[in-house]
Design a protein around this motif. Sequence first.
Motif, PDB file in Angstrom:
ATOM      1  N   LEU A  24       4.931   8.833   5.882  1.00 19.93           N
ATOM      2  CA  LEU A  24       6.147   9.626   5.691  1.00 19.93           C
ATOM      3  C   LEU A  24       5.818  11.116   5.732  1.00 19.93           C
ATOM      4  O   LEU A  24       6.528  11.896   6.383  1.00 19.93           O
ATOM      5  N   ALA A  25       4.760  11.518   5.063  1.00 24.15           N
ATOM      6  CA  ALA A  25       4.365  12.932   5.019  1.00 24.15           C
ATOM      7  C   ALA A  25       4.020  13.454   6.411  1.00 24.15           C
ATOM      8  O   ALA A  25       4.376  14.591   6.754  1.00 24.15           O
ATOM      9  N   GLU A  26       3.342  12.629   7.226  1.00 23.85           N
ATOM     10  CA  GLU A  26       3.005  13.028   8.599  1.00 23.85           C
ATOM     11  C   GLU A  26       4.250  13.409   9.388  1.00 23.85           C
ATOM     12  O   GLU A  26       4.203  14.269  10.262  1.00 23.85           O
ATOM     13  N   ARG A  27       5.362  12.763   9.099  1.00 18.99           N
ATOM     14  CA  ARG A  27       6.602  12.979   9.825  1.00 18.99           C
ATOM     15  C   ARG A  27       7.578  13.872   9.072  1.00 18.99           C
ATOM     16  O   ARG A  27       8.698  14.083   9.534  1.00 18.99           O
ATOM     17  N   GLY A  28       7.164  14.357   7.907  1.00 26.50           N
ATOM     18  CA  GLY A  28       8.029  15.232   7.124  1.00 26.50           C
ATOM     19  C   GLY A  28       9.252  14.517   6.580  1.00 26.50           C
ATOM     20  O   GLY A  28      10.329  15.107   6.469  1.00 26.50           O
ATOM     21  N   LEU A  29       9.087  13.243   6.233  1.00 24.16           N
ATOM     22  CA  LEU A  29      10.207  12.429   5.768  1.00 24.16           C
ATOM     23  C   LEU A  29      10.007  12.028   4.313  1.00 24.16           C
ATOM     24  O   LEU A  29       8.910  12.074   3.783  1.00 24.16           O
ATOM     25  N   ASP A  65       0.838  -1.198   0.000  1.00 23.49           N
ATOM     26  CA  ASP A  65       0.000   0.000   0.000  1.00 23.49           C
ATOM     27  C   ASP A  65       0.879   1.256   0.000  1.00 23.49           C
ATOM     28  O   ASP A  65       1.133   1.840   1.049  1.00 23.49           O
ATOM     29  N   PRO A  66       1.348   1.697  -1.172  1.00 28.03           N
ATOM     30  CA  PRO A  66       2.261   2.847  -1.218  1.00 28.03           C
ATOM     31  C   PRO A  66       1.624   4.137  -0.700  1.00 28.03           C
ATOM     32  O   PRO A  66       2.320   4.971  -0.104  1.00 28.03           O
ATOM     33  N   ASP A  67       0.336   4.308  -0.905  1.00 31.72           N
ATOM     34  CA  ASP A  67      -0.329   5.531  -0.438  1.00 31.72           C
ATOM     35  C   ASP A  67      -0.276   5.641   1.082  1.00 31.72           C
ATOM     36  O   ASP A  67      -0.059   6.720   1.626  1.00 31.72           O
ATOM     37  N   TRP A  68      -0.470   4.519   1.773  1.00 35.19           N
ATOM     38  CA  TRP A  68      -0.422   4.523   3.237  1.00 35.19           C
ATOM     39  C   TRP A  68       0.977   4.896   3.713  1.00 35.19           C
ATOM     40  O   TRP A  68       1.135   5.721   4.603  1.00 35.19           O
ATOM     41  N   PHE A  69       1.992   4.287   3.093  1.00 36.47           N
ATOM     42  CA  PHE A  69       3.365   4.580   3.496  1.00 36.47           C
ATOM     43  C   PHE A  69       3.742   6.024   3.179  1.00 36.47           C
ATOM     44  O   PHE A  69       4.385   6.697   3.990  1.00 36.47           O
ATOM     45  N   ASP A  70       3.341   6.517   2.015  1.00 38.64           N
ATOM     46  CA  ASP A  70       3.622   7.918   1.682  1.00 38.64           C
ATOM     47  C   ASP A  70       2.940   8.871   2.666  1.00 38.64           C
ATOM     48  O   ASP A  70       3.507   9.892   3.052  1.00 38.64           O
ATOM     49  N   ALA A  71       1.727   8.542   3.084  1.00 41.22           N
ATOM     50  CA  ALA A  71       1.019   9.382   4.060  1.00 41.22           C
ATOM     51  C   ALA A  71       1.735   9.372   5.402  1.00 41.22           C
ATOM     52  O   ALA A  71       1.869  10.418   6.051  1.00 41.22           O
ATOM     53  N   ARG A 113      11.059   9.151   1.021  1.00 37.99           N
ATOM     54  CA  ARG A 113      11.350   7.745   0.768  1.00 37.99           C
ATOM     55  C   ARG A 113      12.853   7.476   0.904  1.00 37.99           C
ATOM     56  O   ARG A 113      13.252   6.394   1.309  1.00 37.99           O
ATOM     57  N   ALA A 114      13.681   8.468   0.552  1.00 35.91           N
ATOM     58  CA  ALA A 114      15.132   8.299   0.666  1.00 35.91           C
ATOM     59  C   ALA A 114      15.533   8.052   2.118  1.00 35.91           C
ATOM     60  O   ALA A 114      16.406   7.223   2.401  1.00 35.91           O
ATOM     61  N   VAL A 115      14.897   8.755   3.047  1.00 32.24           N
ATOM     62  CA  VAL A 115      15.179   8.550   4.467  1.00 32.24           C
ATOM     63  C   VAL A 115      14.742   7.149   4.888  1.00 32.24           C
ATOM     64  O   VAL A 115      15.458   6.443   5.602  1.00 32.24           O
ATOM     65  N   LEU A 116      13.576   6.728   4.424  1.00 35.18           N
ATOM     66  CA  LEU A 116      13.075   5.393   4.743  1.00 35.18           C
ATOM     67  C   LEU A 116      14.045   4.328   4.228  1.00 35.18           C
ATOM     68  O   LEU A 116      14.343   3.365   4.940  1.00 35.18           O
TER      69      LEU A 116
END
Length: 103
Positions: free
Chosen positions: A14-19, A6-12, A21-24
Amino acid sequence: MALFFDPDWFDAKLAERGLSRAVLAAVSGMSEADLALVFKDQRELSAAEVAAFAELLGASPAEIAEHAGISTPVPVEDPLERIAALERRVEALEAELRRLKGR
C-alpha cells in the motif's frame, strides 16, 4: 479464520502506491472493520477479494494469496480473457515491430 496473514507485506505494498487501508477496503467491497479483521488474521479473504487486492496492489492473485494466509483461495482466471489479453499483446508487439522496421 485465516492463518499467517502478513500485514507488514500488505502495508508495504500500500505504501509503495501511496494508498491506505481504507482504499483497499473500498476497492475490495468490504468495510474497514472487515478489513481490520483480515489484517488481525481473524477473517479470511474470498477469491473475489483476492482478485481486487491483486488489481490494486499490482501483484498476482497467487502472490496475494501467499501473503494472506494458508487457506486463502486463488481466483480462477477466465481462460478466454487470458487468451484475448495475450492476443492484444501480440498485436501491439507486431505493430511495434512493423514500426521499428519502417513498414
